[in-house]
Design an enzyme around this catalytic site. Structure first.
Site, mmCIF file in Angstrom:
data_model
loop_
_atom_site.group_PDB
_atom_site.id
_atom_site.type_symbol
_atom_site.label_atom_id
_atom_site.label_comp_id
_atom_site.label_asym_id
_atom_site.label_seq_id
_atom_site.Cartn_x
_atom_site.Cartn_y
_atom_site.Cartn_z
ATOM 1 C CG HIS A 1 -3.457 -6.564 -3.667
ATOM 2 N ND1 HIS A 1 -4.648 -6.998 -3.135
ATOM 3 C CD2 HIS A 1 -2.685 -6.204 -2.607
ATOM 4 C CE1 HIS A 1 -4.609 -6.910 -1.822
ATOM 5 N NE2 HIS A 1 -3.423 -6.427 -1.474
ATOM 6 C CD GLU B 1 -6.013 -9.436 -7.728
ATOM 7 O OE1 GLU B 1 -6.616 -10.415 -7.267
ATOM 8 O OE2 GLU B 1 -5.061 -8.877 -7.127
ATOM 9 C CB CYS C 1 -8.966 -8.149 -1.605
ATOM 10 S SG CYS C 1 -8.115 -6.723 -2.328
ATOM 11 C CB CYS D 1 -8.535 -6.252 -6.296
ATOM 12 S SG CYS D 1 -6.798 -6.151 -5.764
#
Length: 175
Positions: free
Chosen positions: A73, A75, A103, A106
């Site tokens: 991801h 992040e 999410c 993260c």
């Protein structure tokens, strides 16, 4: 525990306005990363990690398809870059900007990295762990909490995602 000074806490409070010019500037940079993701046929999410002392120390976009890695991801990648730049896993004087509400994974990484301020654009009603489904970053039961500023450039961030998935549905591609 985090070593926040009174000055740091005052700085965070002064940045609680979603319309703050710094938020608009760095979220625009995160949006540029999200656009790169789209060009690579990745879900268009971008992230920028800013050190209060050194400026931008991490920037990334989703790369799950390219890397075939469920943890890739935006992040997570930006956090990894920032930790390498600072040579420390403690990102205590930093702000994370993400075009989409982080999410659970993260948010967990944000807590573990001790990031004190998180700014996101679009809400994620199906997976958001900062406001929509959970409030992990503000859960006092954890050893670290972060201040969350939500909805910065939310319309632009959300439109990018909506347009991407609309195009995917039209072309019969996977989401």
């Amino acid at each position: 525990m985090i070593n926040m000074t009174d000055e740091d806490e005052l700085s965070i409070r002064s940045l609680s306005d979603p319309g703050h010019p710094l938020h608009l500037e760095f979220m625009s940079q995160a949006l540029a990363e999200a656009e790169l993701a789209w060009q690579e046929d990745e879900v268009p999410v971008g992230a920028v990690l800013v050190s209060w002392d050194y400026g931008v120390i991490g920037r990334a976009h989703n790369q799950r398809e390219q890397l075939q890695d469920p943890t890739a991801h935006a992040e997570m990648l930006a956090i990894t870059q920032a930790a390498a730049a600072l040579r420390s896993w403690r990102l205590e004087r930093c702000t994370l900007y993400s075009t989409l509400e982080p999410c659970v994974m993260c948010a967990g990484a944000i807590v573990l990295a001790r990031i004190p301020l998180v700014v996101f654009g679009a809400f994620d009603p199906k997976g958001g762990a900062c406001r929509s489904l959970y409030r992990i970053l503000e859960d006092a039961r954890l050893n670290h909490c972060a201040t969350v500023v939500a909805g910065v450039l939310a319309e632009r961030c959300g439109r990018l995602l909506s347009d991407f998935f609309r195009q995917k549905r039209r072309s019969g591609g996977e989401s």
